[in-house]
Scaffold this motif. Structure first.
Motif, PDB file in Angstrom:
ATOM      1  N   GLY A  45     108.580 -89.482  45.079  1.00  0.00           N
ATOM      2  CA  GLY A  45     108.674 -88.969  46.440  1.00  0.00           C
ATOM      3  C   GLY A  45     109.335 -87.613  46.493  1.00  0.00           C
ATOM      4  N   VAL A  46     110.364 -87.400  45.656  1.00  0.00           N
ATOM      5  CA  VAL A  46     111.012 -86.089  45.592  1.00  0.00           C
ATOM      6  C   VAL A  46     110.011 -85.041  45.123  1.00  0.00           C
ATOM      7  CG1 VAL A  46     112.817 -84.719  44.501  1.00  0.00           C
ATOM      8  CG2 VAL A  46     113.291 -87.074  45.190  1.00  0.00           C
ATOM      9  N   ARG A  47     109.248 -85.371  44.093  1.00  0.00           N
ATOM     10  CA  ARG A  47     108.244 -84.420  43.595  1.00  0.00           C
ATOM     11  C   ARG A  47     107.243 -84.067  44.676  1.00  0.00           C
ATOM     12  NH1 ARG A  47     108.488 -88.113  39.126  1.00  0.00           N
ATOM     13  NH2 ARG A  47     109.767 -87.226  37.432  1.00  0.00           N
TER      14      ARG A  47
ATOM     15  N   GLU B  99     137.129 -84.209  58.285  1.00  0.00           N
ATOM     16  CA  GLU B  99     137.014 -85.626  58.662  1.00  0.00           C
ATOM     17  C   GLU B  99     135.583 -85.928  59.094  1.00  0.00           C
ATOM     18  OE1 GLU B  99     139.735 -86.670  61.695  1.00  0.00           O
ATOM     19  OE2 GLU B  99     141.454 -86.829  60.335  1.00  0.00           O
ATOM     20  N   VAL B 100     135.110 -87.075  58.682  1.00  0.00           N
ATOM     21  CA  VAL B 100     133.754 -87.505  59.019  1.00  0.00           C
ATOM     22  C   VAL B 100     133.742 -88.068  60.430  1.00  0.00           C
ATOM     23  CG1 VAL B 100     131.869 -89.060  58.421  1.00  0.00           C
ATOM     24  CG2 VAL B 100     133.212 -87.953  56.607  1.00  0.00           C
ATOM     25  N   VAL B 101     132.845 -87.554  61.249  1.00  0.00           N
ATOM     26  CA  VAL B 101     132.647 -88.075  62.602  1.00  0.00           C
ATOM     27  C   VAL B 101     131.536 -89.114  62.616  1.00  0.00           C
ATOM     28  CG1 VAL B 101     132.000 -87.462  64.971  1.00  0.00           C
ATOM     29  CG2 VAL B 101     133.494 -85.936  63.644  1.00  0.00           C
ATOM     30  N   ALA B 102     130.439 -88.828  61.937  1.00  0.00           N
ATOM     31  CA  ALA B 102     129.319 -89.770  61.882  1.00  0.00           C
ATOM     32  C   ALA B 102     128.459 -89.467  60.669  1.00  0.00           C
ATOM     33  CB  ALA B 102     128.469 -89.693  63.150  1.00  0.00           C
ATOM     34  N   VAL B 103     127.800 -90.507  60.163  1.00  0.00           N
ATOM     35  CA  VAL B 103     126.874 -90.379  59.038  1.00  0.00           C
ATOM     36  C   VAL B 103     125.555 -91.025  59.427  1.00  0.00           C
ATOM     37  CG1 VAL B 103     126.448 -90.892  56.613  1.00  0.00           C
ATOM     38  CG2 VAL B 103     128.788 -90.521  57.405  1.00  0.00           C
ATOM     39  N   GLN B 104     124.488 -90.294  59.223  1.00  0.00           N
ATOM     40  CA  GLN B 104     123.154 -90.826  59.497  1.00  0.00           C
ATOM     41  C   GLN B 104     122.336 -90.803  58.207  1.00  0.00           C
ATOM     42  OE1 GLN B 104     121.399 -92.010  62.483  1.00  0.00           O
ATOM     43  NE2 GLN B 104     120.143 -92.636  60.755  1.00  0.00           N
ATOM     44  N   PRO B 105     122.067 -91.961  57.611  1.00  0.00           N
ATOM     45  CA  PRO B 105     121.142 -91.952  56.472  1.00  0.00           C
ATOM     46  C   PRO B 105     119.779 -91.415  56.911  1.00  0.00           C
ATOM     47  CG  PRO B 105     122.318 -94.032  56.594  1.00  0.00           C
ATOM     48  CD  PRO B 105     122.597 -93.307  57.880  1.00  0.00           C
ATOM     49  N   LEU B 106     119.271 -90.439  56.194  1.00  0.00           N
ATOM     50  CA  LEU B 106     118.006 -89.814  56.578  1.00  0.00           C
ATOM     51  C   LEU B 106     116.808 -90.396  55.832  1.00  0.00           C
ATOM     52  CD1 LEU B 106     118.988 -86.030  56.769  1.00  0.00           C
ATOM     53  CD2 LEU B 106     118.637 -87.619  58.665  1.00  0.00           C
ATOM     54  N   ARG B 107     116.963 -90.498  54.517  1.00  0.00           N
ATOM     55  CA  ARG B 107     115.794 -90.917  53.754  1.00  0.00           C
ATOM     56  C   ARG B 107     116.214 -91.324  52.347  1.00  0.00           C
ATOM     57  NH1 ARG B 107     110.717 -87.059  54.634  1.00  0.00           N
ATOM     58  NH2 ARG B 107     111.718 -87.187  56.672  1.00  0.00           N
ATOM     59  N   GLU B 108     115.500 -92.305  51.799  1.00  0.00           N
ATOM     60  CA  GLU B 108     115.582 -92.638  50.385  1.00  0.00           C
ATOM     61  C   GLU B 108     114.244 -92.287  49.754  1.00  0.00           C
ATOM     62  OE1 GLU B 108     116.563 -96.598  49.412  1.00  0.00           O
ATOM     63  OE2 GLU B 108     118.649 -96.470  50.051  1.00  0.00           O
ATOM     64  N   LEU B 109     114.295 -91.571  48.637  1.00  0.00           N
ATOM     65  CA  LEU B 109     113.082 -91.198  47.928  1.00  0.00           C
ATOM     66  C   LEU B 109     113.215 -91.578  46.469  1.00  0.00           C
ATOM     67  CD1 LEU B 109     112.576 -87.540  49.277  1.00  0.00           C
ATOM     68  CD2 LEU B 109     111.312 -89.578  50.002  1.00  0.00           C
TER      69      LEU B 109
END
Length: 395
Positions: free
Chosen positions: A45-47, A31-41
């Motif tokens: 940006g991935v490279r 079960e999910v307790v919390a979700v924190q978006p960290l980053r969009e690349l």
């Protein structure tokens, strides 16, 4: 999507504190307790991140969305607890995604876990797979990242349960993005995560989850045969300092918490180290702290009794080693054991042993590509590229 938003789903103070849930069964696991978006690349940006960590960026096809997920799982006593992990999704518009689970190598400080994104090295494997079009999960393990308590180092049982429950949590998070994770899971992991990967593979093949199943297995430089290969190499001098004493001390302290190897540190550790060793493995100290505190040889660190136990394990220690060393047993899915034959920390005989226990599989040398002077660390880079190429072929 608004980055920085924290979504709390079914969280409770009892779960966070490790209390048993009120409802029966184990349907609460994952079960999910919390979700924190960290980053969009974006792909560029991935490279940049992969290049900074010296990982191969040749497989990058898409940008990624990366989340830190806090979820419910069990501890080494099968009590309810929480753990964290990383989920990376490709920005490719696909609604049904193949899945890769990556188990990371040994870390001391809890902030070095993948979902903490302290540096590019920690997240590079997950970004590699996600930017190639897979949904990638990377468990922090118990006691790392946001999880409470000390980390049960090399405990394949909890590495498997934490990894399996993260897959379940990731399926929920992905569904919230109108995306579906396919049933087949491609499982990989590096060093400590090698046997964590095979343990997860076993759990999937044995029906550990009603949805997910093992698609293929590609662990990298894993210490699969702790009793007959890795421990003798650590204690006998094949593995050089500081890795010899660091890994062995970590194992003894963590497994004493789990299996009662000693009653007092003085029984296992020699003066002046007996009063210092346990505190080093609290999730706060670093590898630099170990190097500054511990001696260069096992003979200086351990008492004669401690050395005797390490050289000829018996009782609960031998039983726990047997559980660890059975993580490869009977796996039927396609498997490749990725190694660097120049590995200075984990002898290739570990993977040769694992290959004999699998139903199908082979040891594959990825060549030597040192990272910061270490062939072992370089194996993670080369092995990740090799695993990606193989997983793409299987798809």
């Amino acid at each position: 999507m608004v980055l920085g938003l924290v979504l709390v789903v079914g969280a409770s103070s009892a779960a966070a504190a490790g209390a048993q849930p009120e409802r029966g069964g184990d349907g609460w696991r994952g079960e999910v307790v919390a979700v924190q978006p960290l980053r969009e690349l974006d792909a560029s940006g991935v490279r940049d991140v992969l290049g900074g960590a010296q990982f191969d960026a040749g497989g990058v096809r898409h940008g990624v969305e990366v989340y830190q997920v806090l979820y419910r799982t069990v501890d080494a006593r099968n009590r309810a607890t929480v753990a964290s992990g990383l989920l990376a999704l490709p920005r490719n518009g696909e609604r049904q995604l193949r899945v890769v689970s990556y188990a990371h190598g040994t870390e001391l400080n809890r902030t070095d876990a993948p979902s903490m994104w302290r540096d590019g090295w920690a997240v590079a494997p997950a970004l590699t797979y996600a930017s190639a079009g897979f949904a990638a999960v990377a468990p922090d393990y118990l006691g790392m990242g946001l999880g409470p308590g000390p980390h049960p180092f090399l405990d394949v049982t909890t590495e498997a349960s934490a990894s399996l429950d993260l897959l379940r949590a990731a399926r929920t998070v992905a569904a919230g993005q109108q995306r579906t994770l396919r049933r087949e899971v491609y499982v990989t992991g590096f060093s400590q995560g090698g046997s964590g990967a095979t343990a997860l593979g076993q759990a999937l093949e044995r029906g550990g989850d009603g949805w997910f199943r093992l698609g293929a297995l590609a662990p990298i430089a894993g210490a699969f045969d702790a009793r007959r290969v890795e421990l003798p190499a650590l204690v006998g001098g094949t593995v050089a300092p500081p890795y010899n004493v660091g890994y062995t001390a970590y194992l003894v302290v963590a497994w004493n918490r789990l299996h009662g190897l000693y009653q007092r540190p003085e029984e296992f550790f020699a003066a002046p180290y007996a009063g210092k060793v346990e505190a080093l493995f609290d999730g706060v100290h670093t590898g630099e702290d170990l190097a500054a505190t511990l001696p260069g040889t096992p003979e200086e660190l351990f008492t004669p009794r401690g050395l005797a136990v390490l050289r000829a394990p018996s009782g609960p220690f031998a039983d726990a080693l047997a559980v660890h060393d059975a993580s490869c047993d009977g796996i039927r899915a396609p498997a490749r054991l990725l190694v660097d034959r120049a590995d200075e920390q984990v002898p290739v005989a570990n993977s040769t042993y694992c290959a004999t226990r699998l139903r199908t599989g082979a040891v594959v040398d990825v060549g030597t590509h040192p990272y910061n002077g270490s062939a072992h660390l370089g194996a993670n880079i080369a092995g990740t590229a090799a695993a990606l190429a193989w997983f793409r072929q299987l798809g």
